[in-house]
Design a protein around this motif. Structure first.
Motif, mmCIF file in Angstrom:
data_model
loop_
_atom_site.group_PDB
_atom_site.id
_atom_site.type_symbol
_atom_site.label_atom_id
_atom_site.label_comp_id
_atom_site.label_asym_id
_atom_site.label_seq_id
_atom_site.Cartn_x
_atom_site.Cartn_y
_atom_site.Cartn_z
ATOM 1 N N GLY A 56 -54.081 47.322 -59.251
ATOM 2 C CA GLY A 56 -52.613 46.522 -60.164
ATOM 3 C C GLY A 56 -52.782 45.457 -59.191
ATOM 4 N N ASN A 57 -52.698 45.019 -57.867
ATOM 5 C CA ASN A 57 -52.652 44.201 -56.601
ATOM 6 C C ASN A 57 -54.053 43.319 -56.671
ATOM 7 O OD1 ASN A 57 -54.685 46.520 -55.860
ATOM 8 N ND2 ASN A 57 -54.106 45.741 -53.313
ATOM 9 N N ILE A 58 -54.766 43.773 -57.904
ATOM 10 C CA ILE A 58 -56.107 43.062 -57.676
ATOM 11 C C ILE A 58 -56.565 43.028 -60.145
ATOM 12 C CG2 ILE A 58 -58.451 42.566 -57.804
ATOM 13 C CD1 ILE A 58 -58.333 44.772 -55.391
ATOM 14 N N PHE A 59 -56.243 44.355 -59.910
ATOM 15 C CA PHE A 59 -56.858 43.682 -61.842
ATOM 16 C C PHE A 59 -55.991 45.198 -62.389
ATOM 17 C CE2 PHE A 59 -58.569 43.737 -65.898
ATOM 18 C CZ PHE A 59 -58.692 42.411 -66.018
ATOM 19 N N ARG A 60 -55.276 44.741 -63.588
ATOM 20 C CA ARG A 60 -54.925 45.485 -64.395
ATOM 21 C C ARG A 60 -55.220 45.625 -65.216
ATOM 22 N NH1 ARG A 60 -50.268 48.980 -63.597
ATOM 23 N NH2 ARG A 60 -50.020 48.054 -61.726
ATOM 24 N N GLY A 61 -55.998 46.971 -66.127
ATOM 25 C CA GLY A 61 -57.147 46.755 -66.938
ATOM 26 C C GLY A 61 -56.075 46.950 -68.584
ATOM 27 N N LEU A 62 -54.780 47.048 -68.631
ATOM 28 C CA LEU A 62 -53.760 46.821 -69.754
ATOM 29 C C LEU A 62 -53.345 45.787 -69.330
ATOM 30 C CD1 LEU A 62 -51.165 50.110 -69.729
ATOM 31 C CD2 LEU A 62 -52.633 49.063 -71.891
ATOM 32 N N ALA A 63 -52.889 44.714 -68.851
ATOM 33 C CA ALA A 63 -52.368 43.858 -68.373
ATOM 34 C C ALA A 63 -53.437 42.747 -69.037
ATOM 35 C CB ALA A 63 -52.208 42.660 -67.559
ATOM 36 N N GLY A 64 -54.938 42.916 -68.852
ATOM 37 C CA GLY A 64 -56.306 42.249 -69.215
ATOM 38 C C GLY A 64 -56.114 42.422 -70.612
ATOM 39 N N ARG A 71 -60.683 46.664 -74.536
ATOM 40 C CA ARG A 71 -59.501 47.194 -73.434
ATOM 41 C C ARG A 71 -60.773 48.260 -72.633
ATOM 42 N NH1 ARG A 71 -55.183 50.455 -73.353
ATOM 43 N NH2 ARG A 71 -55.448 51.941 -70.875
ATOM 44 N N ALA A 72 -61.592 48.530 -72.738
ATOM 45 C CA ALA A 72 -62.723 49.804 -72.607
ATOM 46 C C ALA A 72 -62.970 48.589 -70.863
ATOM 47 C CB ALA A 72 -63.977 50.247 -73.482
ATOM 48 N N SER A 73 -63.040 47.355 -71.459
ATOM 49 C CA SER A 73 -64.124 46.741 -70.273
ATOM 50 C C SER A 73 -62.953 46.306 -69.143
ATOM 51 C CB SER A 73 -64.541 45.626 -70.827
ATOM 52 O OG SER A 73 -65.781 45.264 -71.568
ATOM 53 N N MET A 77 -62.765 46.482 -65.222
ATOM 54 C CA MET A 77 -62.907 45.720 -64.183
ATOM 55 C C MET A 77 -61.453 46.681 -62.883
ATOM 56 S SD MET A 77 -63.284 42.784 -66.848
ATOM 57 C CE MET A 77 -62.224 41.447 -65.364
ATOM 58 N N GLY A 78 -60.572 47.427 -63.931
ATOM 59 C CA GLY A 78 -59.364 48.132 -63.379
ATOM 60 C C GLY A 78 -59.862 49.094 -62.536
ATOM 61 N N MET A 79 -60.455 49.849 -62.844
ATOM 62 C CA MET A 79 -61.476 51.283 -61.711
ATOM 63 C C MET A 79 -62.007 50.616 -60.528
ATOM 64 S SD MET A 79 -62.764 53.640 -64.468
ATOM 65 C CE MET A 79 -62.333 53.071 -65.787
ATOM 66 N N LEU A 80 -62.934 49.454 -60.829
ATOM 67 C CA LEU A 80 -63.548 48.984 -59.422
ATOM 68 C C LEU A 80 -62.216 48.557 -58.576
ATOM 69 C CD1 LEU A 80 -66.388 46.516 -62.132
ATOM 70 C CD2 LEU A 80 -66.171 48.931 -60.587
ATOM 71 N N ALA A 134 -61.810 55.049 -58.495
ATOM 72 C CA ALA A 134 -62.404 54.131 -59.612
ATOM 73 C C ALA A 134 -61.219 55.286 -60.444
ATOM 74 C CB ALA A 134 -63.654 54.555 -60.049
ATOM 75 N N GLY A 135 -60.369 56.095 -60.473
ATOM 76 C CA GLY A 135 -59.900 56.511 -61.584
ATOM 77 C C GLY A 135 -60.503 58.335 -61.834
ATOM 78 N N THR A 136 -60.393 57.905 -62.886
ATOM 79 C CA THR A 136 -61.149 59.718 -63.812
ATOM 80 C C THR A 136 -62.588 58.991 -64.129
ATOM 81 O OG1 THR A 136 -60.969 58.993 -66.114
ATOM 82 C CG2 THR A 136 -58.972 59.917 -64.501
ATOM 83 N N GLY A 137 -62.796 57.657 -64.136
ATOM 84 C CA GLY A 137 -64.217 57.429 -64.445
ATOM 85 C C GLY A 137 -64.368 56.753 -66.037
ATOM 86 N N ASN A 138 -63.117 57.033 -66.577
ATOM 87 C CA ASN A 138 -63.060 56.704 -67.753
ATOM 88 C C ASN A 138 -62.047 56.101 -68.114
ATOM 89 O OD1 ASN A 138 -64.904 59.112 -69.088
ATOM 90 N ND2 ASN A 138 -63.103 59.739 -67.858
ATOM 91 N N PRO A 139 -62.444 54.891 -69.363
ATOM 92 C CA PRO A 139 -61.477 54.248 -69.398
ATOM 93 C C PRO A 139 -59.976 54.544 -70.310
ATOM 94 C CG PRO A 139 -63.432 53.863 -70.790
ATOM 95 C CD PRO A 139 -63.584 54.836 -70.025
ATOM 96 N N PHE A 140 -59.149 54.120 -70.040
ATOM 97 C CA PHE A 140 -58.128 54.310 -71.278
ATOM 98 C C PHE A 140 -57.448 55.908 -70.447
ATOM 99 C CE2 PHE A 140 -60.635 52.954 -74.284
ATOM 100 C CZ PHE A 140 -59.924 52.330 -75.236
ATOM 101 N N PHE A 141 -58.122 55.539 -69.594
ATOM 102 C CA PHE A 141 -56.889 57.004 -68.484
ATOM 103 C C PHE A 141 -55.977 55.916 -67.180
ATOM 104 C CE2 PHE A 141 -59.380 60.178 -71.140
ATOM 105 C CZ PHE A 141 -58.384 60.593 -71.506
#
Length: 239
Positions: A56-64, A71-73, A77-80, A134-141
């Motif tokens: 979240g200090n660089i990029f937060r998926g939900l905010a994007g 949402r998946a993209s 980006m958040g995982m990266l 990279a989280g779980t490697g899956n979007p939406f998690f």
């Protein structure tokens, strides 16, 4: 609070925001260095440690996604972003002599190992700190869910969630002066009262695998070691 059994193997969940210090975004090397020092103290005390760090200090998926990204993209980006944070933590830990491995759920052979459960367990048994990126490697998690998943896979005794508050409150302590902190609280109460400890899927995963969640303030110097030793201020979420 009654004395608790020692937690030998723990997963430490850090938000990306924990790495930015007093800044508004990005990575503050001094803050990362301090957190690395706390992790070293815990490792030297004989604990086996693995980490999941947010982005979240660089990029937060939900905010994007809220601003129009797919949402998946946005989640990818958040995982990266979490990989960048993991490499920063690895660098800080290795500077102070702590063997560290980064395992990424999105394969990135040039900068990290792929996530392999048995290899991660072996690293910890050898005294290395493993950072799961990279989280779980899956979007939406979320990375909270990734932390609960990895804690279960690694057979951790507890999940330690380092935040900017010193436990779980019945209201936001930054907004409500009379908010009351829980010493202990059940997983079911957290879900029923929507206490915002972690997202619901992470709470349910910890509940079903009987992994207590210890919520404490990571911004306070020396707090990780204190809480691991049973001192300091924290909340335990358990069955």
């Amino acid at each position: 609070m009654p004395s608790r059994p020692r937690f030998n193997r723990i997963l430490l969940k850090l938000s990306g925001e924990a790495l930015m210090g007093d800044g508004q975004f990005g990575i503050d090397p001094e803050t990362v260095g301090r957190i690395a020092g706390e992790i070293k103290v815990a490792r030297d005390d004989g604990h086996e440690l693995c980490l999941v760090v947010g982005g979240g200090n660089i990029f937060r998926g939900l905010a994007g996604a809220a601003k129009g990204f797919d949402r998946a993209s946005a989640d990818y980006m958040g995982m990266l972003a979490t990989v960048m944070n993991a490499l920063a933590l690895q660098n800080a830990l290795e500077k102070i002599g702590v063997d560290t491995r980064v395992q990424s759920a999105i394969p990135m052979a040039t900068v990290s190992e792929p996530y392999i459960r048995r290899r991660a367990v072996r690293h910890m048994e050898k005294g290395r700190v493993v950072i799961f990126a990279a989280g779980t490697g899956n979007p939406f998690f979320t990375t909270d869910t990734a932390a609960a998943l990895r804690a279960a896979e690694m057979g951790c005794d507890a999940l330690f969630k380092g935040t900017s508050v010193d436990g779980v409150y019945d209201a936001d302590p930054k907004k409500v002066a009379t908010a009351k902190r829980y010493e202990t609280v059940t997983f079911n109460q957290v879900l029923a009262d929507d206490l915002k400890v972690m997202d619901a899927s992470a709470i349910a995963l910890c509940r079903d695998n009987n992994i207590p969640i210890v919520v404490f303030n990571i911004r306070e110097q020396g707090n990780l070691a204190r809480v691991l030793g049973g001192g300091g201020t924290f909340t335990v979420v358990e069955n």
